[in-house]
Scaffold this motif. Sequence first.
Motif, PDB file in Angstrom:
ATOM      1  N   THR A  68       0.847  -1.211   0.000  1.00 39.02           N
ATOM      2  CA  THR A  68       0.000   0.000   0.000  1.00 39.02           C
ATOM      3  C   THR A  68       0.872   1.247   0.000  1.00 39.02           C
ATOM      4  O   THR A  68       0.571   2.230  -0.684  1.00 39.02           O
ATOM      5  CB  THR A  68      -0.931   0.007   1.238  1.00 39.02           C
ATOM      6  OG1 THR A  68      -1.710  -1.190   1.239  1.00 39.02           O
ATOM      7  CG2 THR A  68      -1.853   1.212   1.227  1.00 39.02           C
ATOM      8  N   MET A  69       1.947   1.208   0.771  1.00 37.45           N
ATOM      9  CA  MET A  69       2.900   2.325   0.780  1.00 37.45           C
ATOM     10  C   MET A  69       3.374   2.631  -0.629  1.00 37.45           C
ATOM     11  O   MET A  69       3.360   3.781  -1.079  1.00 37.45           O
ATOM     12  CB  MET A  69       4.140   1.980   1.630  1.00 37.45           C
ATOM     13  CG  MET A  69       4.002   2.081   3.099  1.00 37.45           C
ATOM     14  SD  MET A  69       5.569   1.659   3.925  1.00 37.45           S
ATOM     15  CE  MET A  69       6.490   3.170   3.747  1.00 37.45           C
ATOM     16  N   LEU A  70       3.782   1.581  -1.330  1.00 36.13           N
ATOM     17  CA  LEU A  70       4.303   1.753  -2.684  1.00 36.13           C
ATOM     18  C   LEU A  70       3.242   2.300  -3.624  1.00 36.13           C
ATOM     19  O   LEU A  70       3.512   3.175  -4.449  1.00 36.13           O
ATOM     20  CB  LEU A  70       4.839   0.410  -3.204  1.00 36.13           C
ATOM     21  CG  LEU A  70       6.089  -0.122  -2.483  1.00 36.13           C
ATOM     22  CD1 LEU A  70       6.351  -1.568  -2.871  1.00 36.13           C
ATOM     23  CD2 LEU A  70       7.303   0.743  -2.784  1.00 36.13           C
ATOM     24  N   ASP A  71       1.999   1.800  -3.461  1.00 38.98           N
ATOM     25  CA  ASP A  71       0.890   2.279  -4.297  1.00 38.98           C
ATOM     26  C   ASP A  71       0.618   3.762  -4.074  1.00 38.98           C
ATOM     27  O   ASP A  71       0.217   4.478  -4.994  1.00 38.98           O
ATOM     28  CB  ASP A  71      -0.385   1.474  -4.014  1.00 38.98           C
ATOM     29  CG  ASP A  71      -0.272   0.020  -4.473  1.00 38.98           C
ATOM     30  OD1 ASP A  71       0.614  -0.262  -5.304  1.00 38.98           O
ATOM     31  OD2 ASP A  71      -1.044  -0.827  -3.969  1.00 38.98           O
ATOM     32  N   LYS A  72       0.842   4.212  -2.835  1.00 42.57           N
ATOM     33  CA  LYS A  72       0.599   5.629  -2.488  1.00 42.57           C
ATOM     34  C   LYS A  72       1.799   6.509  -2.842  1.00 42.57           C
ATOM     35  O   LYS A  72       1.802   7.710  -2.579  1.00 42.57           O
ATOM     36  CB  LYS A  72       0.320   5.769  -0.983  1.00 42.57           C
ATOM     37  CG  LYS A  72      -0.903   4.993  -0.500  1.00 42.57           C
ATOM     38  CD  LYS A  72      -2.180   5.730  -0.771  1.00 42.57           C
ATOM     39  CE  LYS A  72      -3.371   5.009  -0.139  1.00 42.57           C
ATOM     40  NZ  LYS A  72      -4.641   5.642  -0.501  1.00 42.57           N
ATOM     41  N   GLY A  73       2.825   5.901  -3.421  1.00 48.23           N
ATOM     42  CA  GLY A  73       4.013   6.684  -3.799  1.00 48.23           C
ATOM     43  C   GLY A  73       4.936   6.970  -2.633  1.00 48.23           C
ATOM     44  O   GLY A  73       5.800   7.853  -2.711  1.00 48.23           O
ATOM     45  N   LEU A  74       4.765   6.223  -1.524  1.00 43.34           N
ATOM     46  CA  LEU A  74       5.593   6.423  -0.331  1.00 43.34           C
ATOM     47  C   LEU A  74       6.643   5.318  -0.300  1.00 43.34           C
ATOM     48  O   LEU A  74       6.310   4.127  -0.269  1.00 43.34           O
ATOM     49  CB  LEU A  74       4.704   6.355   0.920  1.00 43.34           C
ATOM     50  CG  LEU A  74       5.165   7.083   2.169  1.00 43.34           C
ATOM     51  CD1 LEU A  74       5.330   8.576   1.908  1.00 43.34           C
ATOM     52  CD2 LEU A  74       4.160   6.865   3.301  1.00 43.34           C
TER      53      LEU A  74
END
Length: 600
Positions: A420-426
């Motif tokens: 989810t972090m990666l999906d949010k660009g984090l």
Amino acid sequence: MLLDPLKRNFFHGKTFSRNKLGLRAFCSADSTTQNTPTIEELIRKQHWSKLRIHLKTTNPTSLLQQLFDSGADPVLILWFFNWSTRELSMTYNLELACRLLHSLANVKMYPKMRSFLHGFVQNGSFNSVSSIFHALSLCSDSLCDNSIIADMLVLAYVKNMKPRLGFEAFQRAGDYGLKLSVLSCNPLLNALVKESKSDSMEHVYKEMRKRRIEFDVISFNIVINGLCKAGKLNKASDVMEDMKSLGVLPNVITYNTFLDGYRKKGKIGKMYKADAIMIEMAGSGISPNEITFNILIDGFCKDGNISAAMKAFEEMKSQGVKVDVITYNSLTNGLCRCGRFDEVVGLHEQMLSSGLKPNAITYNAFINGYCKKKMVDQARRLFDDITNQGMVPTVVTYNTMIDAYCKDGRMEDAFTLRNTMLDKGLLPDISTYNCLITGLCRKGDFEGAKNLKNELINKGLRADCVTYNILIGALCKKGESKRAAKLLDEMFKVGLNPSHITYNTLMDGYCKEGNLVAALNLKTQLEKEKKRANIVTYNVLIKGFCQKGKLKEANRLLNELLEKGLIPNQTTYEIVREEMMEKGIIPDIEGHLFNFSGSS
């Protein structure tokens, strides 16, 4: 008959004459001058295109000098100066700039002087500070005017982010006997504090006193703040005494600055003077504000004195001082640090009932509290609420939740959150990976952990000491200490400095496998790296030797740690009692005090 030089143009026999304001525009010698506009009129009406025509036959520097000599309006001279430097790319000498400043000072055009000096400094004047002061002294011997100009010059340097030059100008002003004011000195002091130039700030303060520059409460507060930031609390106390002796009364900002200084001192018990400061405030009739209480609460929490923090919190409410989000953040973090997670939950409910909305820091603190209490689902609800409140979870928030999932054995949830972090660009950081690696190691999935280490390197991150400690610990638990030792060698190759935890973990692994020689060799390697074996090192080795029946060697290590001035801890006493005394062996302590009951 020759014309007066001031009435002769320098080219083509053209002349000009003066009216009461100054110069008449250049014209032919035989033409009438009745309807010819003066240079000053052209400047006043800002007819720059007409003036530009006239300047084809004269030098702007000569015209500027003639404007000064004719007694022209200083504001008009300023307009011409600015226009010609901007439009004609003129560069006038320092003496003319100083002459302009003096002409403006004579008619008290202070805002225009400030503006001129701001531009003069901002445009990167190549003149040294010394040359500026020399030129000022040559232009006028008026102490008053030169002091005003020097004061404005110091301020201009500070406002243009040039405190070093501001400090030099402050010095030169003293050399020339010019008196500055708090209008320049306070900003200079503040700039030096911001740049952590506490020695220069102290020098300015002492010089201000020596030159009898009148202080105000702001001056003292800035100096006290600078000294507190530098950890010079005793000197800050001396300045407060100076303050009182000069009849300047400390205010709530003064006392808050002192409290903040003690809060940031960085030693256990650093808040010991807080009560005395609060008593002095009350005696001076100064009421603490929300900043006072927030400093107290945060300081006590970081000092581990939660009872004092809670007492300050209750006092804050009883005095009707507004409790804000910062208050709750400090208390929550303090309670979490002390492991009082039940109270964190209650504090969260209290905050919500008071109508205060948590910010990102608050959510992080409460989520951490719930996670430490193993209330992972409740923590997740708070995590989801961050987005519902229009805020964005930080990397710290994600890491806290991922760590909780890993500790709860919910690796699938942990990896889902990482995705989810990666999906949010984090982008996950090294802490994210360390949490996941720890979770996989707990599950016994060392290969998965090793793959994650390779992944983080491929993503441009660098495995740190914690990463290697986790992997070394996992291998040692599996009884693969030799394989763990290869990771220690790898740490040196990649430029990492192994910690005591690294060495002690590997030593423990060797001891549990019965490889005492390797454990002792590792202790020797530790000491060659100029690290001193600590009490944990000796506890690991003593226990290892005891469990292998090597009690004589264990006794030697016990004497060695005492000789090196190390203080036995509870684990040391338990090892001695369980591994030696309960087996009928009384340790032979050579001249050292050692309380076998387990309390020193």
